[in-house]
Design a protein around this motif. Sequence first.
Motif, PDB file in Angstrom:
ATOM      1  N   GLU A   1       0.808  -1.227   0.000  1.00 34.89           N
ATOM      2  CA  GLU A   1       0.000   0.000   0.000  1.00 34.89           C
ATOM      3  C   GLU A   1       0.836   1.270   0.000  1.00 34.89           C
ATOM      4  OE1 GLU A   1      -2.614  -3.269   1.609  1.00 34.89           O
ATOM      5  OE2 GLU A   1      -0.520  -2.671   1.863  1.00 34.89           O
ATOM      6  N   TYR A   2       2.135   1.157   0.260  1.00 30.67           N
ATOM      7  CA  TYR A   2       3.018   2.325   0.254  1.00 30.67           C
ATOM      8  C   TYR A   2       3.825   2.413  -1.042  1.00 30.67           C
ATOM      9  CZ  TYR A   2       1.835   2.368   5.185  1.00 30.67           C
ATOM     10  OH  TYR A   2       1.134   2.394   6.373  1.00 30.67           O
ATOM     11  N   GLY A   3       3.431   1.651  -2.048  1.00 32.67           N
ATOM     12  CA  GLY A   3       4.158   1.636  -3.315  1.00 32.67           C
ATOM     13  C   GLY A   3       4.097   2.977  -4.030  1.00 32.67           C
ATOM     14  N   LYS A   4       5.049   3.178  -4.914  1.00 32.67           N
ATOM     15  CA  LYS A   4       5.120   4.420  -5.685  1.00 32.67           C
ATOM     16  C   LYS A   4       3.938   4.517  -6.640  1.00 32.67           C
ATOM     17  CE  LYS A   4       8.310   7.128  -8.548  1.00 32.67           C
ATOM     18  NZ  LYS A   4       9.653   7.148  -9.198  1.00 32.67           N
ATOM     19  N   ILE A   5       3.345   5.701  -6.712  1.00 35.34           N
ATOM     20  CA  ILE A   5       2.174   5.923  -7.563  1.00 35.34           C
ATOM     21  C   ILE A   5       2.647   6.385  -8.940  1.00 35.34           C
ATOM     22  CG2 ILE A   5      -0.031   7.104  -7.796  1.00 35.34           C
ATOM     23  CD1 ILE A   5       0.212   5.246  -5.333  1.00 35.34           C
ATOM     24  N   ILE A   6       2.552   5.488  -9.926  1.00 34.19           N
ATOM     25  CA  ILE A   6       2.975   5.816 -11.294  1.00 34.19           C
ATOM     26  C   ILE A   6       2.008   5.178 -12.293  1.00 34.19           C
ATOM     27  CG2 ILE A   6       5.434   6.328 -11.026  1.00 34.19           C
ATOM     28  CD1 ILE A   6       6.026   3.361 -11.401  1.00 34.19           C
TER      29      ILE A   6
ATOM     30  N   GLU B   1       1.379  -7.007  -2.612  1.00 35.85           N
ATOM     31  CA  GLU B   1       1.204  -7.428  -1.222  1.00 35.85           C
ATOM     32  C   GLU B   1       0.089  -6.605  -0.600  1.00 35.85           C
ATOM     33  OE1 GLU B   1       2.597 -10.001   0.204  1.00 35.85           O
ATOM     34  OE2 GLU B   1       3.692 -10.435  -1.644  1.00 35.85           O
ATOM     35  N   SER B   2      -0.431  -7.084   0.510  1.00 34.79           N
ATOM     36  CA  SER B   2      -1.578  -6.438   1.131  1.00 34.79           C
ATOM     37  C   SER B   2      -1.489  -6.510   2.639  1.00 34.79           C
ATOM     38  CB  SER B   2      -2.867  -7.116   0.654  1.00 34.79           C
ATOM     39  OG  SER B   2      -3.983  -6.655   1.385  1.00 34.79           O
TER      40      SER B   2
ATOM     41  N   ASP C   1      -5.803 -12.187  -3.495  1.00 39.14           N
ATOM     42  CA  ASP C   1      -5.897 -13.544  -2.971  1.00 39.14           C
ATOM     43  C   ASP C   1      -4.611 -14.281  -3.308  1.00 39.14           C
ATOM     44  OD1 ASP C   1      -8.492 -13.586  -1.772  1.00 39.14           O
ATOM     45  OD2 ASP C   1      -9.387 -13.614  -3.769  1.00 39.14           O
ATOM     46  N   LYS C   2      -4.001 -14.869  -2.327  1.00 37.21           N
ATOM     47  CA  LYS C   2      -2.741 -15.580  -2.520  1.00 37.21           C
ATOM     48  C   LYS C   2      -2.981 -17.081  -2.632  1.00 37.21           C
ATOM     49  CE  LYS C   2       0.038 -11.999  -2.267  1.00 37.21           C
ATOM     50  NZ  LYS C   2       0.931 -11.605  -3.361  1.00 37.21           N
TER      51      LYS C   2
ATOM     52  N   ILE D   1      -6.555   2.010   4.053  1.00 38.35           N
ATOM     53  CA  ILE D   1      -6.224   1.734   2.649  1.00 38.35           C
ATOM     54  C   ILE D   1      -5.640   0.332   2.535  1.00 38.35           C
ATOM     55  CG2 ILE D   1      -4.865   2.449   0.651  1.00 38.35           C
ATOM     56  CD1 ILE D   1      -4.835   5.277   1.787  1.00 38.35           C
ATOM     57  N   PHE D   2      -6.221  -0.474   1.630  1.00 41.07           N
ATOM     58  CA  PHE D   2      -5.771  -1.852   1.466  1.00 41.07           C
ATOM     59  C   PHE D   2      -5.742  -2.245  -0.006  1.00 41.07           C
ATOM     60  CE2 PHE D   2      -7.908  -1.636   5.585  1.00 41.07           C
ATOM     61  CZ  PHE D   2      -6.927  -2.169   6.419  1.00 41.07           C
TER      62      PHE D   2
END
Length: 331
Positions: free
Chosen positions: A123-128, A292-293, A225-226, A220-221
């Motif tokens: 959820e903290y990934g770069k927004i691109i 990931e979540s 499904d893994k 924020i999530f």
Amino acid sequence: MQTISVIGGSGFIGTRLVRRLKNNEQLNIEIIDKVQSKAYPDLNKLGDVRFAEQLRASISNSSAIINLAAEHRDDVRPLSLYDEVNIGGAKNICNIANEISVQTIVFTSTVAIYGFSQNDTNEYGKIIPFNDYGRTKWEAEQVYKQWQAEDPQNRTLVIVRPTVVFGERNRGNVFNLLRQIASGKFVMVGDGLNRKSMAYVENVAAFIEYSLNFKPGVHIFNYIDKPDFTMNALVVHVNNLLGRSSEIKFRLPFSLGWLIGSSFDLVAKITGRKFPISAIRVKKFCANSVYESAVDSTGFTPPVPLMEAIEKTVRFEFIEDHKDEQVFYSE
């Protein structure tokens, strides 16, 4: 009794969600959508998120608003629809929420905000974002965050960013892939080692239902499904379910697949026709899309394991007879 307004509730995820929510006798459910719900016409009120007056006339004194409405296909024209529906709709919903004192909003965003991200993006990934769909979903998130920030001690905002959602009756990208495999005409583009995160519709609906009990704040999530499958493993598994040879007979190099997709793009531009093959779809097919979540941290347990979800979908679509039942078209 609480009233839950499900905007976009006539669609694929919405229909599953409403089915779950209806089981709770303490909830009054209403669907607001620009198309009639075939599953629950008695709950349907017509309303388009682009038009504030329509929404205002449709939404009751709700306890919570769930917004599933979106403009999301790759081939939307005019492009302004992405802004009008995804961003303009968010502004209209927040304005109406203020007017009727709604304290909880659940918004389905997308992992497309991360673009062609690195593997295991959380959820903290770069927004691109690489397209207007991802861009406008991200901008819509900011609209909802501003709404929550106006009364942070009392307002609950849940943003759910699903990866590609599949399941019975859906006619999106995963179905198209499964159909190609089932036909025996599937061609693997690339080496098939790229991994794909997926989400089963029943599990997404269950998590949205679960999130209605979250406390005030911004939650924020990503929803995944893994475990994640490689394309090779997914094709082999589906072939096994269908009683077919697990061998992948036909493969194309990515460069050739991309060239074929680009050729279809050129023909589409000249003729105005839409085709199931395009350069961006080839690129998306061959890319890793692994996320990931933090969902596990909430205590939520998906009701359907991913392997079982794939088996249920394959059986429903390609083994059993459901040809007269409603289907949903999406990316």
